[in-house]
Design a protein around this motif. Structure first.
Motif, short mmCIF file in Angstrom:
data_model
loop_
_atom_site.label_atom_id
_atom_site.label_comp_id
_atom_site.label_asym_id
_atom_site.label_seq_id
_atom_site.Cartn_x
_atom_site.Cartn_y
_atom_site.Cartn_z
N GLU A 193 -6.80 -10.30 -6.94
CA GLU A 193 -5.51 -10.31 -6.23
C GLU A 193 -4.34 -9.97 -7.15
N GLU A 194 -4.43 -10.38 -8.42
CA GLU A 194 -3.32 -10.09 -9.36
C GLU A 194 -3.21 -8.58 -9.58
N LYS A 216 -4.27 -6.23 -7.59
CA LYS A 216 -3.82 -5.67 -6.31
C LYS A 216 -2.31 -5.78 -6.17
N THR A 217 -1.75 -6.91 -6.57
CA THR A 217 -0.30 -7.13 -6.50
C THR A 217 0.45 -6.19 -7.44
N LYS A 221 -10.73 -2.93 -3.79
CA LYS A 221 -10.05 -4.00 -3.07
C LYS A 221 -8.59 -3.69 -2.77
N SER A 275 -5.24 -1.82 -1.11
CA SER A 275 -4.91 -1.43 0.26
C SER A 275 -5.31 0.03 0.47
N ASN A 279 -8.52 -14.38 -10.05
CA ASN A 279 -8.16 -14.68 -8.66
C ASN A 279 -8.72 -13.65 -7.69
#
Length: 409
Positions: free
Chosen positions: A134-135, A137-138, A203, A205, A131
């Motif tokens: 995003e995974e 990053k989460t 990627k 934050s 994804n």
């Protein structure tokens, strides 16, 4: 002695890797088969068979030094469905989404001052890219909200055992912890921090990137045992294929793989390779092909879903060609387990335990290179911080006494 909590414990391979100098305080898995294997090898005292959603802080004892979670990879691997870990508040969480139950438990521990000093999350490298990253990053953001800063390393079991098994290990500590200089690098290491990890970190934050740690694992060890040493001439629990079955498998090879087989025969040496069944396009249709590889490494062990996915090996010596399934004991050796480790007698059950596990020597390596010195550094920094206010208080008291003496004079 350092203590730890082991979640998604499976057959206890993390416990095997951490060894006797670390004490298991609590272990958990919901799979009855894996819990039985865990108990057979380590006893029943620490292992709890239950869904992690039902585990509460009251079951975990005093504050542990480490919490290790090898949460399910099915929705993160390249062979999976790409569903990821889902949302924290989602009602239909994926299997990999049990990550959120672990994070919820860590939050509850933190609320009563028992958040472990170190948290390790282990999973497939697909976590870094699925994804669009995003995974990953989460996951890092979730640790950040716990008040922890993180780093990660990618370690392939091939440095320790003849199996290609890359995994990502995320290691998190409190933001207030001070780390010894030798545990940190100022830039990524090309082996432990490959391009996929560096890209995933880019990627994150700005806050998470600023807190990021490039952990130092030193040089990669050199593999000393090849597949040739693992595969036995007289296996236990499996039989060599009949000549007719071996001939059939060879007949399903493409010309390129038949050439590999011919080269192995010409070498005159005992050549041990892997044998896989794959669906490949051929003349406008899809056919099943036999593919062989003589790299001296097994492919990544996993839980077989059918006959074609079972791991097979091929042994060539001169004109002799023999094929068979990989034995459960050989699979255990490829995970770095001792010969005394007890596996289920049923072939499929044994591979269900082994295929979902963590390579034992990798855990031992991370323990020795990082976890033990990291914990030592954290406790040392906490001790130094605790002593400073007392020294300052003594200094103020001494200054006050000197002032009182001056006034008397």
């Amino acid at each position: 002695m350092p203590s730890y909590l082991e979640f998604f414990a499976g057959g206890g391979m993390v416990r095997a890797g951490l060894g006797g100098r670390w004490k298991c305080q609590f272990a958990n898995d919901f799979d009855p088969l894996k819990v039985k294997v865990y108990a057979d090898n380590w006893g029943e005292a620490e292992i709890l068979e239950d869904d992690i959603h039902n585990v509460g802080p009251e079951s975990l004892g005093r504050r542990a030094d480490l919490a290790w979670a090898s949460f399910p990879c099915q929705d993160l691997s390249t062979a999976g469905n790409g569903l990821g870990i889902g949302q924290a508040a989602g009602s239909n969480r994926t299997r990999s989404g049990t990550f959120w139950a672990f994070i919820d438990l860590m939050k509850r521990l933190k609320a009563n001052g028992r958040l472990p000093r170190i948290v390790v999350l282990e999973n497939v490298v697909g976590l870094l890219t699925i994804n669009g990253g995003e995974e990953f990053k989460t996951v890092i953001l979730s640790l950040d909200k716990l008040g922890m800063r993180a780093g990660a390393v990618v370690v392939d079991a091939r440095h320790f055992v003849p199996q290609s098994r890359p995994r990502v290990f995320i290691i998190a500590i409190a933001k207030t912890s001070t780390l010894a200089d030798e545990l940190i690098r100022d830039r990524p290491h090309p082996i432990w921090h490959p391009a996929t990890l560096v890209k995933a970190v880019d990627k994150l934050s700005p806050q998470c990137r600023e807190q990021w740690i490039w952990f130092n694992l030193g040089a990669a060890p050199e593999l000393k045992k090849t597949l040739n040493k693992i595969v036995k001439s007289k296996p236990v629990g499996v039989e060599w294929h009949t000549p007719a079955e071996t001939k059939r498998l060879v007949s399903m090879m493409s010309d390129a793989h038949k050439q590999k087989l011919a080269e192995a025969k010409r070498s005159g040496k005992r050549m041990v390779g892997t044998l896989s069944l794959r669906m490949r396009p051929s003349h406008g249709k899809t056919v099943q092909r036999t593919e062989i590889c003589f790299r001296g490494l097994a492919g990544c062990l996993r839980t077989p879903r059918g006959g074609g996915s079972r791991p097979r090996i091929i042994v060539v010596k001169g004109g002799s060609v023999r094929t068979r399934l990989l034995a459960a004991s050989e699979a255990a050796a490829l995970m770095g387990l001792k010969a005394s480790y007890q596996l289920p007698n049923v072939y499929e059950y044994a591979f269900r335990v082994v295929g979902d596990g963590v390579a034992v020597p990798v855990v031992s390596f991370i323990r020795g290179k990082l976890l033990t010195p990291l914990l030592r550094s954290i406790k040392k920094s906490r001790g130094a911080d605790a002593s400073r206010p007392r020294r300052a208080a003594r200094g103020r008291a001494e200054k006050s006494r000197r002032g009182q003496l001056e006034l008397r004079v």
